[in-house]
Write a protein that holds these residues in place. Structure first.
Motif, PDB file in Angstrom:
ATOM      1  N   CYS A   1      -4.153  -0.924  -2.719  1.00 48.75           N
ATOM      2  CA  CYS A   1      -2.926  -2.180  -2.453  1.00 48.75           C
ATOM      3  C   CYS A   1      -2.671  -2.625  -3.804  1.00 48.75           C
ATOM      4  O   CYS A   1      -3.693  -2.989  -4.615  1.00 48.75           O
ATOM      5  CB  CYS A   1      -3.264  -3.183  -1.493  1.00 48.75           C
ATOM      6  SG  CYS A   1      -3.575  -2.302   0.140  1.00 48.75           S
TER       7      CYS A   1
ATOM      8  N   SER B   1       0.765   4.449  -0.252  1.00 48.26           N
ATOM      9  CA  SER B   1       0.462   5.602   0.461  1.00 48.26           C
ATOM     10  C   SER B   1       1.007   5.498   1.724  1.00 48.26           C
ATOM     11  O   SER B   1       1.367   6.453   2.698  1.00 48.26           O
ATOM     12  CB  SER B   1      -0.786   6.144   0.528  1.00 48.26           C
ATOM     13  OG  SER B   1      -1.596   5.141   0.929  1.00 48.26           O
ATOM     14  N   THR B   2       0.937   4.368   2.540  1.00 48.41           N
ATOM     15  CA  THR B   2       1.255   4.068   3.897  1.00 48.41           C
ATOM     16  C   THR B   2       2.709   3.355   3.887  1.00 48.41           C
ATOM     17  O   THR B   2       3.209   3.126   5.012  1.00 48.41           O
ATOM     18  CB  THR B   2       0.240   3.043   4.494  1.00 48.41           C
ATOM     19  OG1 THR B   2       0.064   2.120   3.819  1.00 48.41           O
ATOM     20  CG2 THR B   2      -1.182   3.835   4.590  1.00 48.41           C
ATOM     21  N   SER B   3       3.196   2.953   2.639  1.00 54.47           N
ATOM     22  CA  SER B   3       4.486   1.912   2.843  1.00 54.47           C
ATOM     23  C   SER B   3       4.228   0.628   3.576  1.00 54.47           C
ATOM     24  O   SER B   3       5.030  -0.024   4.026  1.00 54.47           O
ATOM     25  CB  SER B   3       5.664   2.924   3.728  1.00 54.47           C
ATOM     26  OG  SER B   3       5.936   4.178   2.882  1.00 54.47           O
ATOM     27  N   ALA B   4       2.912   0.362   3.772  1.00 54.98           N
ATOM     28  CA  ALA B   4       2.637  -0.959   4.335  1.00 54.98           C
ATOM     29  C   ALA B   4       2.668  -2.257   3.493  1.00 54.98           C
ATOM     30  O   ALA B   4       2.482  -2.013   2.120  1.00 54.98           O
ATOM     31  CB  ALA B   4       1.097  -0.773   4.833  1.00 54.98           C
TER      32      ALA B   4
ATOM     33  N   GLN C   1       0.952  -1.179  -0.058  1.00 60.50           N
ATOM     34  CA  GLN C   1      -0.091   0.176  -0.031  1.00 60.50           C
ATOM     35  C   GLN C   1       0.843   1.143  -0.062  1.00 60.50           C
ATOM     36  O   GLN C   1       1.392   1.583   0.854  1.00 60.50           O
ATOM     37  CB  GLN C   1      -1.064  -0.027   1.271  1.00 60.50           C
ATOM     38  CG  GLN C   1      -1.824   1.146   1.198  1.00 60.50           C
ATOM     39  CD  GLN C   1      -2.925   0.869   2.403  1.00 60.50           C
ATOM     40  OE1 GLN C   1      -2.689   0.986   3.729  1.00 60.50           O
ATOM     41  NE2 GLN C   1      -4.052   0.500   2.143  1.00 60.50           N
TER      42      GLN C   1
ATOM     43  N   GLY D   1       4.930  -1.244   8.097  1.00 59.15           N
ATOM     44  CA  GLY D   1       3.934  -0.304   8.136  1.00 59.15           C
ATOM     45  C   GLY D   1       2.555  -0.750   8.572  1.00 59.15           C
ATOM     46  O   GLY D   1       2.328  -1.819   9.373  1.00 59.15           O
ATOM     47  N   THR D   2       1.414  -0.085   8.437  1.00 59.50           N
ATOM     48  CA  THR D   2      -0.104  -0.353   8.799  1.00 59.50           C
ATOM     49  C   THR D   2      -0.680   0.053   7.655  1.00 59.50           C
ATOM     50  O   THR D   2      -1.036   1.038   7.267  1.00 59.50           O
ATOM     51  CB  THR D   2      -0.084   0.749  10.066  1.00 59.50           C
ATOM     52  OG1 THR D   2       0.663   0.524  11.110  1.00 59.50           O
ATOM     53  CG2 THR D   2      -1.678   0.162  10.717  1.00 59.50           C
ATOM     54  N   PHE D   3      -1.570  -1.002   7.318  1.00 54.30           N
ATOM     55  CA  PHE D   3      -2.726  -0.811   6.299  1.00 54.30           C
ATOM     56  C   PHE D   3      -3.969  -0.185   6.588  1.00 54.30           C
ATOM     57  O   PHE D   3      -4.248   0.031   7.817  1.00 54.30           O
ATOM     58  CB  PHE D   3      -3.098  -2.355   5.686  1.00 54.30           C
ATOM     59  CG  PHE D   3      -1.913  -3.322   4.976  1.00 54.30           C
ATOM     60  CD1 PHE D   3      -1.066  -3.777   5.542  1.00 54.30           C
ATOM     61  CD2 PHE D   3      -2.105  -2.950   3.519  1.00 54.30           C
ATOM     62  CE1 PHE D   3      -0.186  -4.424   4.914  1.00 54.30           C
ATOM     63  CE2 PHE D   3      -1.082  -3.561   2.826  1.00 54.30           C
ATOM     64  CZ  PHE D   3      -0.024  -4.373   3.429  1.00 54.30           C
ATOM     65  N   ASN D   4      -4.170   0.653   5.780  1.00 56.59           N
ATOM     66  CA  ASN D   4      -5.724   1.429   5.928  1.00 56.59           C
ATOM     67  C   ASN D   4      -6.741   0.992   5.105  1.00 56.59           C
ATOM     68  O   ASN D   4      -6.391  -0.054   4.268  1.00 56.59           O
ATOM     69  CB  ASN D   4      -5.556   2.695   5.887  1.00 56.59           C
ATOM     70  CG  ASN D   4      -4.963   3.388   4.636  1.00 56.59           C
ATOM     71  OD1 ASN D   4      -5.502   2.791   3.374  1.00 56.59           O
ATOM     72  ND2 ASN D   4      -4.231   4.557   4.447  1.00 56.59           N
TER      73      ASN D   4
ATOM     74  N   THR E   1      -8.388   2.850   3.116  1.00 53.94           N
ATOM     75  CA  THR E   1      -8.521   4.271   2.247  1.00 53.94           C
ATOM     76  C   THR E   1      -7.939   3.947   0.876  1.00 53.94           C
ATOM     77  O   THR E   1      -8.566   4.490  -0.217  1.00 53.94           O
ATOM     78  CB  THR E   1      -8.103   5.630   2.985  1.00 53.94           C
ATOM     79  OG1 THR E   1      -8.672   5.379   4.329  1.00 53.94           O
ATOM     80  CG2 THR E   1      -8.640   6.783   2.211  1.00 53.94           C
ATOM     81  N   ASN E   2      -6.550   3.502   1.162  1.00 50.41           N
ATOM     82  CA  ASN E   2      -5.785   3.498  -0.253  1.00 50.41           C
ATOM     83  C   ASN E   2      -5.725   2.062  -0.842  1.00 50.41           C
ATOM     84  O   ASN E   2      -5.693   1.021  -0.336  1.00 50.41           O
ATOM     85  CB  ASN E   2      -4.434   3.930   0.318  1.00 50.41           C
ATOM     86  CG  ASN E   2      -4.340   5.509   0.753  1.00 50.41           C
ATOM     87  OD1 ASN E   2      -4.270   5.780   1.858  1.00 50.41           O
ATOM     88  ND2 ASN E   2      -4.847   6.485   0.011  1.00 50.41           N
TER      89      ASN E   2
END
Lengths: 195, 598
Positions: B196, B164-167, B162, B188-191, B193-194
């Motif tokens: 993958c 945007s979060t570097s997850a 992902q 990282g931590t996934f959200n 919103t963005n």
């Protein structure tokens, strides 16, 4: 008189020899007693053998009682029952260590006692001054029975040789010797042992 | 002063096994919704016997050589192989604030499972333990991403990013529905919103939900500390008793049962001088050969019953600390792993060597319930443990026991409902698709789902519904054929005929409409004969009736004058019409004597 010196010396030596032999006998007896005490507690000794036998007896009874209890509760066919001998052996092992420790303590005490006994053995030098005084007294006047207060007292059988247990040196004790004192005729005195 | 009280609820999840899959109730999605535990797919064999038990917020599974755990409480830290694993109970600390209590380490020492007591764990900071275990920095933490169904799934070992979060997450499994991707989070931590994307051919997606504590799936093995003994290689029976998650049904040692240490299902070191230690055993008097263990039935921490092939044993207390093992029966064994159930009064029912038995809760009596009414049930059913499954379940809503006998090959079944009200057995059978493979009363948090559940041959879970008039067989409904045969009745005195002059039926429902439930139509047949068995035989064989008819509507029906003469009469009522059921309040008849039987 010059000839009395030789008899004094002979008598002195005879008494000394008797006393030494008696003391050596006592020493041997006491050493033997200590050796017996120590041997009973050493490897292969009666005390240890009896102790180990008692531990084995207790272990056998524990295994038996535990197994019977397992049978009564229907759990004879489980690993719990199978582990009873193992647990009994572990308990016996602890008891064996305790026995070893006790034996070690007792043996050490006995050996220390023996060491103390040996330590207290004295090898005093021959008391030539006393011999000379006896000669002088003999040569100067007829002898009388000693009534002085410095006679000392008979010693107990003890690891001490040649001196009195708690006693005083016959030459210096009390209020001094009467001038006519003949130590060879003093029945209360033990002569020092020559080694 | 205002007082705010919020409920604390213990959540139950239904976990099921079928089609080589494990499913669990994901209450985060919706109560009653079962989703696939993707890591378990094809890791079990549901064509082979499989038993499950819940303990320590995990599900333990015995499926032959597949001894598995579905873990709903721990997280999994992945790392390089440790020189010294952290012991069970050790506290791991990361970045001074993150804490975990260690529960398990895998055999390869590359994964540590533990319960998070503080903080959010990451793959950046080093981890130290309170014991002698080797320090490490996690290389991954298990996670799951939920999304809409993918066109193309991401393959195992693909990396999902992902941006945007570097997850990042390395893929391990995707479920059959392609709506959940399971893997190990490596950064990282996934959200939600963005988008993958994966580094393979998988379809890009935006997660609709992220889960950093998904259920875990791993092999049930001994703790790799060198002091935890050895597990049995195979087992088909698993049970929980007094904090021990035990096993039995090892085909190599079928008479043996095994229990690990109390509160430690990973310690199988027997014979230590410890009341909590593991224990294994068999069921026999001293010096006797033990019986094969077919079922293991634990009742809370009070007692445990071992059902053998021809004997039954009762274990009270703990086998390591003051317990006892007594014989309940030398002649009665149990059919199989699930052929038993308890009722509300702690009485135990089971399919035994001679029929259906009941053991009173105080063990004062073992009674054969079918001895008088179905004396030949064993031969009639001819069930064999290698080809059939017999399951039993207590239906607390309908006040009775369901006994299901199913042929494993095709789901054909022959079942009984034992009513506590009438103390009678009602034979019944279901469509093959509904052949019961398991029965389980699920005491769900949501009472809508609390019911006796039937795990069926076609993989569906069904329940009995009072309002349903047909059986749901999947794509369609099957009509239920129901009948009742009244007791064969003598029409006259001994060896005298009688003449049945009048017959009156009183159907359920009161007046048409109204509050009372109305019956649908019902058909009736009358058979007669000189002796009772002949009459019954005619009914069973489906012979042409002396007279018959059909009733409809509710309440008292018009008088029927059958003018039937004979020594005995048999009345059968039935309905085989789709979407119909019937209920009778009573049947009235009058008879005149009609001469001796010739």
């Amino acid at each position: 008189m010059p000839t009395n010196y030789e008899s004094i010396l002979a008598d002195f030596e005879k008494r000394e020899k008797r006393a030494r032999e008696a003391n050596v006998r006592r020493e041997r007896e006491i050493r033997g007693t200590y050796a017996d005490i120590i041997s009973r507690r050493e490897e292969g000794g009666a005390f240890k053998l009896a102790g180990l036998a008692d531990i084995e007896r207790t272990k056998t009874q524990a295994i038996g009682a535990g197994t019977q209890q397992m049978i009564s509760s229907g759990l004879f066919g489980t690993t719990t029952a199978a582990s009873i001998p193992v647990q009994a052996e572990q308990a016996a092992g602890v008891q064996r260590l305790k026995l070893e420790d006790i034996l070690e303590q007792r043996t050490t005490e006995a050996k220390l006692g023996l060491a103390g006994f040996v330590e207290r053995i004295e090898d005093p030098y021959p008391d030539y001054s006393m011999l000379m005084q006896a000669y002088i007294a003999q040569a100067s006047q007829p002898s009388k029975a000693a009534t002085g207060s410095g006679g000392g007292r008979g010693g107990r059988i003890s690891p001490r040789f040649g001196s009195y247990a708690g006693g005083r040196d016959i030459i210096s004790g009390g209020s001094g010797l009467p001038t006519n004192y003949n130590p060879l005729q003093d029945p209360t005195r033990h002569a020092p042992i020559k080694r | 002063m205002a007082v705010s009280i919020s409920d604390k609820v213990s959540y139950k999840r239904l976990v099921t096994a079928g089609n080589d899959n494990i499913f669990y109730e994901d209450i985060d999605v919706a109560v009653g919704t079962q989703i696939e535990l993707a890591p378990a797919t094809n890791d079990i064999d549901t064509t082979d016997q499989l038993t499950m038990v819940s303990a320590f917020q995990k599900v333990f599974i015995a499926n032959g050589a597949n001894l598995k755990i579905a873990d709903f409480i721990n997280i999994k830290l992945i790392h390089t192989a440790l020189g010294t694993p952290h012991a069970k109970g050790d506290i791991l600390t990361q970045d001074t604030t993150n804490k975990i209590i260690v529960d398990f380490t895998n055999t390869a020492k590359t994964a540590t499972y533990g319960y998070v007591t503080a903080g959010t764990w990451d793959v950046t900071n080093a981890v130290t333990g309170s014991g002698s275990g080797s320090g490490f920095t996690p290389t991954g933490i298990n996670g799951r991403l939920t999304h809409t169904a993918l066109t193309t799934v991401h393959a195992a070992d693909d990396t999902i990013t992902q941006a945007s979060t570097s997850a990042t997450m390395v893929v391990e499994y995707t479920d059959v529905a392609k709506t959940h991707t399971w893997g190990r989070i490596t950064g990282g931590t996934f959200n939600t919103t963005n988008s993958c994307t994966g580094d393979g051919a998988g379809t890009a997606f935006t997660p609709t939900a992220t889960n950093t504590k998904p259920p875990l799936w791993y092999n049930w093995t001994v703790y790799p500390d060198g002091t935890s003994g050895t597990m049995p290689e195979k087992a088909y029976l698993v049970f929980v008793y007094r904090g021990r998650v035990g096993l039995a049904g090892n085909p190599e040692y079928p008479n043996q049962w095994y229990m690990p240490a109390v509160a430690n299902p990973f310690n199988w070191l027997y014979g230590t001088d410890d009341p909590m230690s593991a224990v294994a055993g068999n069921n026999a008097d001293a010096g006797q050969c033990p019986d094969i263990v077919r079922s293991t039935i634990s009742f809370h921490d009070d007692y445990m019953i071992f059902g053998g092939a021809s004997t039954t044993w009762l274990l009270r207390g703990d086998p390591v600390a003051g317990g006892s093992l007594d014989n309940l029966s030398d002649t009665t064994g149990m059919f199989g792993a699930n052929s038993y159930c308890f009722d509300d009064n702690r009485n135990l029912y089971f399919w035994g060597s001679g029929g259906i038995y009941k053991i009173e809760s105080n063990f004062s009596n073992i009674r054969n319930l079918t001895e008088m009414v179905l004396p030949d049930i064993i031969n009639d059913e001819a069930a064999d443990p290698s080809t059939h499954r017999i399951t039993m379940g207590y239906d607390k809503k309908r006040h009775g026991i369901v006994v299901a006998i199913t042929l494993l090959a095709d789901g054909s079944n022959s079942n009984y409902f034992y009513s506590f009200k009438t103390k009678g057995f009602y034979p019944e059978s279901y469509p093959d698709e509904c052949g019961p493979y398991s029965l389980f009363y699920y005491d769900a948090n949501d009472t809508t789902y609390a019911d006796l559940l039937v795990g069926c041959k076609d993989g569906y879970i069904r329940k009995y519904l009072n309002t349903a008039k047909d059986d749901d067989v999947g794509g369609s409904d099957d009509a239920i054929s129901s009948y009742v045969t009244y007791p064969i009745t003598a029409l006259g005195d001994i060896d005298f005929n009688g003449k049945l002059n009048e017959l009156v039926f009183d159907l359920a429902g009161g007046a048409a409409g109204g509050d009372a439930g109305d019956t649908d139509g019902v058909s009736w047949e009358l058979h007669t004969g000189k002796d009772a068995e002949t009459v019954l035989e005619k009914i069973i064989d489906g012979d042409t009736a002396f007279t018959s008819g059909t009733l409809s509507g509710t309440g008292r029906k018009n008088k029927i004058r059958p003018r039937m003469r004979g020594a005995y009469v048999g009345l059968k009522l039935f309905n085989s019409t789709a979407s119909e059921t019937f209920a009778i309040n009573r049947v009235l008849y009058s008879v005149k004597e009609a001469g001796k039987v010739r």
